[in-house]
Design a protein around this motif. Sequence first.
Motif, PDB file in Angstrom:
ATOM      1  N   GLN A   1       7.433  12.552  -8.734  1.00  0.00           N
ATOM      2  CA  GLN A   1       9.345  13.242  -8.092  1.00  0.00           C
ATOM      3  C   GLN A   1       8.928  13.251  -6.744  1.00  0.00           C
ATOM      4  O   GLN A   1       9.241  15.028  -6.495  1.00  0.00           O
ATOM      5  N   LYS A   2       7.356  13.139  -6.210  1.00  0.00           N
ATOM      6  CA  LYS A   2       7.269  13.529  -4.665  1.00  0.00           C
ATOM      7  C   LYS A   2       7.510  13.162  -3.524  1.00  0.00           C
ATOM      8  O   LYS A   2       7.836  11.831  -3.895  1.00  0.00           O
TER       9      LYS A   2
ATOM     10  N   LYS B   1      28.862  -0.517   6.090  1.00  0.00           N
ATOM     11  CA  LYS B   1      28.514  -1.311   4.870  1.00  0.00           C
ATOM     12  C   LYS B   1      26.773  -1.370   4.163  1.00  0.00           C
ATOM     13  O   LYS B   1      26.619  -1.034   3.177  1.00  0.00           O
ATOM     14  N   SER B   2      26.033  -1.153   5.440  1.00  0.00           N
ATOM     15  CA  SER B   2      25.149  -2.011   5.497  1.00  0.00           C
ATOM     16  C   SER B   2      24.061  -1.116   5.567  1.00  0.00           C
ATOM     17  O   SER B   2      24.410  -0.498   7.285  1.00  0.00           O
ATOM     18  N   PHE B   3      23.209  -0.586   5.493  1.00  0.00           N
ATOM     19  CA  PHE B   3      21.782  -0.006   5.900  1.00  0.00           C
ATOM     20  C   PHE B   3      20.450  -0.511   5.751  1.00  0.00           C
ATOM     21  O   PHE B   3      20.045  -0.164   4.399  1.00  0.00           O
ATOM     22  N   ASN B   4      19.467  -0.146   6.542  1.00  0.00           N
ATOM     23  CA  ASN B   4      17.959  -0.645   6.202  1.00  0.00           C
ATOM     24  C   ASN B   4      17.080   0.193   7.130  1.00  0.00           C
ATOM     25  O   ASN B   4      17.732   1.438   8.492  1.00  0.00           O
ATOM     26  N   VAL B   5      16.563   1.462   5.840  1.00  0.00           N
ATOM     27  CA  VAL B   5      15.623   1.813   6.676  1.00  0.00           C
ATOM     28  C   VAL B   5      14.354   1.626   6.332  1.00  0.00           C
ATOM     29  O   VAL B   5      14.457   1.401   5.656  1.00  0.00           O
ATOM     30  N   PRO B   6      13.902   1.796   7.523  1.00  0.00           N
ATOM     31  CA  PRO B   6      12.083   1.514   7.287  1.00  0.00           C
ATOM     32  C   PRO B   6      11.629   1.994   6.308  1.00  0.00           C
ATOM     33  O   PRO B   6      11.067   3.813   6.477  1.00  0.00           O
ATOM     34  N   VAL B   7      10.544   1.844   5.593  1.00  0.00           N
ATOM     35  CA  VAL B   7       9.786   2.583   4.700  1.00  0.00           C
ATOM     36  C   VAL B   7       7.936   2.499   4.998  1.00  0.00           C
ATOM     37  O   VAL B   7       7.445   1.543   5.569  1.00  0.00           O
ATOM     38  N   PRO B   8       7.802   3.384   4.860  1.00  0.00           N
ATOM     39  CA  PRO B   8       5.517   3.174   5.653  1.00  0.00           C
ATOM     40  C   PRO B   8       5.233   2.505   3.829  1.00  0.00           C
ATOM     41  O   PRO B   8       5.563   2.358   2.618  1.00  0.00           O
ATOM     42  N   SER B   9       3.809   2.411   4.103  1.00  0.00           N
ATOM     43  CA  SER B   9       3.146   1.689   2.477  1.00  0.00           C
ATOM     44  C   SER B   9       3.674   2.217   1.366  1.00  0.00           C
ATOM     45  O   SER B   9       2.683   3.857   1.519  1.00  0.00           O
ATOM     46  N   LEU B  10       3.133   1.516   0.836  1.00  0.00           N
ATOM     47  CA  LEU B  10       3.529   2.303  -0.781  1.00  0.00           C
ATOM     48  C   LEU B  10       2.766   1.474  -1.502  1.00  0.00           C
ATOM     49  O   LEU B  10       1.693   1.024  -1.013  1.00  0.00           O
ATOM     50  N   LYS B  11       2.330   2.584  -2.759  1.00  0.00           N
ATOM     51  CA  LYS B  11       1.335   1.949  -3.343  1.00  0.00           C
ATOM     52  C   LYS B  11       1.669   1.462  -5.250  1.00  0.00           C
ATOM     53  O   LYS B  11       3.171   1.608  -4.813  1.00  0.00           O
ATOM     54  N   LYS B  12       1.407   0.804  -5.744  1.00  0.00           N
ATOM     55  CA  LYS B  12       1.769   0.262  -7.142  1.00  0.00           C
ATOM     56  C   LYS B  12       2.448   2.039  -7.926  1.00  0.00           C
ATOM     57  O   LYS B  12       2.018   2.992  -7.995  1.00  0.00           O
ATOM     58  N   GLY B  13       3.251   1.311  -8.013  1.00  0.00           N
ATOM     59  CA  GLY B  13       4.568   2.539  -9.418  1.00  0.00           C
ATOM     60  C   GLY B  13       5.819   2.242  -9.356  1.00  0.00           C
ATOM     61  O   GLY B  13       6.059   1.522  -8.781  1.00  0.00           O
ATOM     62  N   LYS B  14       6.489   3.367  -9.542  1.00  0.00           N
ATOM     63  CA  LYS B  14       7.865   3.512  -9.280  1.00  0.00           C
ATOM     64  C   LYS B  14       8.169   4.281  -9.113  1.00  0.00           C
ATOM     65  O   LYS B  14       7.292   5.501  -8.269  1.00  0.00           O
ATOM     66  N   TYR B  15       9.340   4.079  -7.677  1.00  0.00           N
ATOM     67  CA  TYR B  15       9.888   4.798  -6.787  1.00  0.00           C
ATOM     68  C   TYR B  15      11.625   5.232  -7.127  1.00  0.00           C
ATOM     69  O   TYR B  15      12.068   4.304  -7.777  1.00  0.00           O
ATOM     70  N   THR B  16      12.080   6.716  -6.611  1.00  0.00           N
ATOM     71  CA  THR B  16      13.313   6.808  -6.810  1.00  0.00           C
ATOM     72  C   THR B  16      14.047   6.757  -5.336  1.00  0.00           C
ATOM     73  O   THR B  16      13.568   7.207  -5.094  1.00  0.00           O
TER      74      THR B  16
ATOM     75  N   LYS C   1      16.813   9.677   0.254  1.00  0.00           N
ATOM     76  CA  LYS C   1      15.185  10.145   0.077  1.00  0.00           C
ATOM     77  C   LYS C   1      14.179   9.022  -0.893  1.00  0.00           C
ATOM     78  O   LYS C   1      15.254   8.596  -2.019  1.00  0.00           O
ATOM     79  N   LEU C   2      12.979   8.851  -0.982  1.00  0.00           N
ATOM     80  CA  LEU C   2      12.715   8.083  -1.242  1.00  0.00           C
ATOM     81  C   LEU C   2      11.103   8.749  -2.389  1.00  0.00           C
ATOM     82  O   LEU C   2      10.712   9.443  -1.904  1.00  0.00           O
ATOM     83  N   LEU C   3      11.253   8.589  -3.747  1.00  0.00           N
ATOM     84  CA  LEU C   3      10.987   9.825  -3.948  1.00  0.00           C
ATOM     85  C   LEU C   3       9.300   8.569  -4.978  1.00  0.00           C
ATOM     86  O   LEU C   3      10.138   8.038  -6.282  1.00  0.00           O
ATOM     87  N   ASP C   4       8.053   9.100  -5.666  1.00  0.00           N
ATOM     88  CA  ASP C   4       7.507   8.564  -6.309  1.00  0.00           C
ATOM     89  C   ASP C   4       7.671   8.599  -7.414  1.00  0.00           C
ATOM     90  O   ASP C   4       7.984   9.723  -8.398  1.00  0.00           O
ATOM     91  N   ALA C   5       6.296   8.681  -8.205  1.00  0.00           N
ATOM     92  CA  ALA C   5       6.676   8.267  -9.935  1.00  0.00           C
ATOM     93  C   ALA C   5       6.956  10.527  -9.966  1.00  0.00           C
ATOM     94  O   ALA C   5       6.742  10.303 -11.672  1.00  0.00           O
TER      95      ALA C   5
END
Length: 123
Positions: free
Chosen positions: A71-72, A86-101, A65-69
């Motif tokens: 927690q959305k 051992k390794s996983f690549n998961v595409p991400v959508p366009s993200l805004k500036k900010g902190k992600y978890t 999961k990818l959560l924004d600042a």
Amino acid sequence: MSFIQKKISTVPSIFLGITLLFTATSALAHVKLLSAIPAMNATVTDQPKNLTLNFGEEVMLMNIKLLDAQQKNISLNYKVNHDLKKSFNVPVPSLKKGKYTVTWTTMGKDGHNMNGEYSFTIQ
């Protein structure tokens, strides 16, 4: 039984206990996330195209999961693949500036689930 006989008979018990302790400790060892892209606690200036997770041993990535600042949850198009890697690549959508978890759950070869999280920031 004499004092010396009692002491000698406890030596095998102590040895057995130590052996069991080391065996149990190695059996409970969990696979660790060795590195990630974006890196753990990193501040990046460019939009990441993927989340890359690199583990110490082969695992099955059960959930990510990818959560924004706030927690959305940010939708990732990840489907569980039952291959151990051992390794996983998961595409991400366009993200805004900010902190992600990033939160993740894996299953090791032994069937144990492990989970963890890390953060990164886009400037």
